[in-house]
Write a protein that holds these residues in place. Sequence first.
Motif, PDB file in Angstrom:
ATOM      1  N   GLU A  93     105.750   5.938 145.999  1.00  0.00           N
ATOM      2  CA  GLU A  93     105.970   4.891 145.560  1.00  0.00           C
ATOM      3  C   GLU A  93     106.681   5.324 144.564  1.00  0.00           C
ATOM      4  N   LYS A  94     107.876   4.035 143.855  1.00  0.00           N
ATOM      5  CA  LYS A  94     108.300   3.778 143.050  1.00  0.00           C
ATOM      6  C   LYS A  94     107.336   2.772 141.646  1.00  0.00           C
ATOM      7  N   LEU A  95     106.354   2.527 142.806  1.00  0.00           N
ATOM      8  CA  LEU A  95     105.860   1.591 141.312  1.00  0.00           C
ATOM      9  C   LEU A  95     105.006   3.379 140.969  1.00  0.00           C
ATOM     10  N   PRO A  96     104.470   2.526 139.400  1.00  0.00           N
ATOM     11  CA  PRO A  96     102.628   4.082 139.879  1.00  0.00           C
ATOM     12  C   PRO A  96     101.538   3.563 140.533  1.00  0.00           C
ATOM     13  N   ARG A 544      93.691   6.614 140.408  1.00  0.00           N
ATOM     14  CA  ARG A 544      92.327   6.097 139.911  1.00  0.00           C
ATOM     15  C   ARG A 544      91.794   5.272 138.745  1.00  0.00           C
ATOM     16  N   GLU A 545      92.575   5.971 137.538  1.00  0.00           N
ATOM     17  CA  GLU A 545      92.358   5.709 136.117  1.00  0.00           C
ATOM     18  C   GLU A 545      93.193   4.531 135.602  1.00  0.00           C
ATOM     19  N   ILE A 546      94.254   4.120 136.238  1.00  0.00           N
ATOM     20  CA  ILE A 546      95.126   2.909 136.072  1.00  0.00           C
ATOM     21  C   ILE A 546      93.277   2.285 136.662  1.00  0.00           C
ATOM     22  N   ASN A 547      93.308   1.914 137.999  1.00  0.00           N
ATOM     23  CA  ASN A 547      92.523   1.463 138.664  1.00  0.00           C
ATOM     24  C   ASN A 547      91.368   0.840 137.259  1.00  0.00           C
ATOM     25  N   ARG A 548      90.662   1.905 137.044  1.00  0.00           N
ATOM     26  CA  ARG A 548      89.535   1.819 136.409  1.00  0.00           C
ATOM     27  C   ARG A 548      89.487   0.827 134.626  1.00  0.00           C
ATOM     28  N   SER A 568     103.004  -3.520 133.056  1.00  0.00           N
ATOM     29  CA  SER A 568     103.963  -3.267 132.190  1.00  0.00           C
ATOM     30  C   SER A 568     103.697  -1.188 132.816  1.00  0.00           C
ATOM     31  N   VAL A 569     105.288  -1.265 133.192  1.00  0.00           N
ATOM     32  CA  VAL A 569     105.284   0.520 133.434  1.00  0.00           C
ATOM     33  C   VAL A 569     104.516   0.860 132.703  1.00  0.00           C
ATOM     34  N   ASP A 570     104.940   0.980 131.746  1.00  0.00           N
ATOM     35  CA  ASP A 570     105.255   1.850 130.058  1.00  0.00           C
ATOM     36  C   ASP A 570     103.126   1.886 130.084  1.00  0.00           C
ATOM     37  N   ASP A 571     102.467   0.477 130.135  1.00  0.00           N
ATOM     38  CA  ASP A 571     101.153   0.739 129.844  1.00  0.00           C
ATOM     39  C   ASP A 571     100.271   1.380 130.850  1.00  0.00           C
ATOM     40  N   MET A 572     101.017   1.462 131.985  1.00  0.00           N
ATOM     41  CA  MET A 572     100.655   1.868 132.980  1.00  0.00           C
ATOM     42  C   MET A 572     100.185   3.367 133.017  1.00  0.00           C
ATOM     43  N   ASN A 574     101.287   5.412 129.800  1.00  0.00           N
ATOM     44  CA  ASN A 574     100.294   5.562 127.965  1.00  0.00           C
ATOM     45  C   ASN A 574      98.981   5.968 128.698  1.00  0.00           C
ATOM     46  N   ILE A 575      98.312   5.653 129.253  1.00  0.00           N
ATOM     47  CA  ILE A 575      96.758   5.334 129.542  1.00  0.00           C
ATOM     48  C   ILE A 575      96.469   7.078 130.227  1.00  0.00           C
ATOM     49  N   LEU A 576      97.483   7.941 130.797  1.00  0.00           N
ATOM     50  CA  LEU A 576      97.628   8.737 131.518  1.00  0.00           C
ATOM     51  C   LEU A 576      97.617   9.948 130.874  1.00  0.00           C
ATOM     52  N   LYS A 577      97.878   9.709 129.299  1.00  0.00           N
ATOM     53  CA  LYS A 577      98.522  10.511 128.567  1.00  0.00           C
ATOM     54  C   LYS A 577      96.974  11.734 127.997  1.00  0.00           C
TER      55      LYS A 577
END
Length: 577
Positions: A93-96, A544-548, A568-572, A574-577
């Motif tokens: 998928e092109k989006l996260p 799952r983390e984005i969903n949380r 924002s893709v960047d925000d998504m 960034n929370i995975l770092k």
Amino acid sequence: MLCRSAIRFHSRVSHTSFTSNRIVPTATSAFRIAPLRCFSDQSTATSLSPSNPSFKVAIVGSGPSGFYTAKYLLKEVASTADNPLQCSIDILEKLPTPYGLVRSGVAPDHPDVKNVENEFAAILDSPLTSNDSSPNPPIQFYGNIKVGDPSTITLPELLELYDAVVLTYGCDSDRSLGIPGEELEGVHSAREFVSWYNGHPDYVHFTEVFGRYLKNATAKKQTRVVIVGQGNVALDCARILTKSVQDGKDSLFHTDITQHSLSVLGNNDDDDDDDNNTSGGGGVAVSIVGRRGHVQGSFTIKELRELTKMEKNHDCTFVVRDDELELGGSTPSSQVEVTDSRAKKRIDKLLRSVSTPTGAIDETESATKNSIHIRYLWNPISFNAPTDNNDNSQSQQSVKSVTFERTRLTGEPHAQTAVGTGEYTTLPADLVLKSIGYKGRPLPGLDELGVDSGDVSVFDERRGVIRNINGRVGVERLYVAGWIKRGPSGIIGTNITDARDTVASMLEDLPLLTSTNSNKLGRDGLLALLTERNVKVVDWNSWREINRVETDPGRRRSDSQPREKLVSVDDMLNILK
């Protein structure tokens, strides 16, 4: 290296014949599928054996057609008798974020439709696919992967890595009316509006654009919106434009509509400085206009009935003219169409029960803050800018009205067309939304793979789909499913039959797709290539983390709001770092 296509396209069209469930060439076929050839130097397929137990498939697109293809492919391969084959499916998928138009296209006030996300999540959350101790679960999701972008991965590279690739990326552009003024500011597609209020990252910038026309309404003047087209998407747009955003029954406040959209739409609920004004902002007057009659409308009765019940909670009047119902419904062909369809009978009955005599309608005044008018038998012929030649401001380039020509219906039942009558009308418009259909685009690199000298392109530009027969494309090991296969039609469930059709073709081709000489790297090769190119991959656990985060109570407006989407893709990432 990729082999030459097993499908040949020809410019003369007639029919395709079928024998023993296999497509065979005919002299007048639009295109034909030659017998599949082995992808090695051998001339026949090698039988499946434990020495080659893996069938590696990449699915490009994570909407309903992508998930259904993965589901039924895994199921059917596993149920094949005497088959030691293990299926490895990667959904790209092109989006996260997964789910395609279920997330970014379904109206936020229709949460029951979005429940299908639970079915899709179960495919990846099941013990079979989500066992963290397994290095290679049968199905995996990988987001933030732009197939066709050389900095990520190209389609030829994907075909080199997998035994088969299925394109299910849908339609992400729009059909054009081809009339004067379509380029004016304020003329947009319904797809853009829907993507904006649903929080698609590529459309967040439309907050400023739509705010220019909606947020600047005053208490003394309604914002005039004209929607061209009469499908369910058009009705969704009208409903979202006129529903209350305040904390109340059936309001948008408790849905997953994004906050940036709510702030723009909410202007029409805000109180102005006049303490005696209890109606709030200026409101919105929406006209949904179609060139044919109500019998030919493509909306469903559920969506239509919602519009007829909005006065109590949303201060919105629904108006349909009795003379336009009569004009469209009185032709012999329309009467046959109503008789032939229970759904059409119900829609005809509902509209006639709420219709208003045209002479009783005041075009300049509304008893309620918001209004929705459905207009029939009017064909748009131009979008118009202001006629003041002394106005050199930016507004001179913005739409101010739409001119329509009255039409009449002619033709046989279920095949009536609208022809002009020479009668014209002009509706004021601060904003125009064209809801005349989504359109697919070719994935970068697609045509280079599938065009032989002198033959027709793999991609049908007119229809906006990839040419195929039962999901087979003019490139070996390449298949399609969903809207990019058949066009933007049907409901979510339509993708089940569509996906099964493509899966059936893949199963017929399975011995050749999994020959012992393929030795595709599949998932391992994909992740190695993306790591080399520094692509941040969002797998299912990352989603799952984005969903949380999106469902965290601290982000939500109320306990009833399902989520506040990250836009924002960047925000998504960034929370995975």
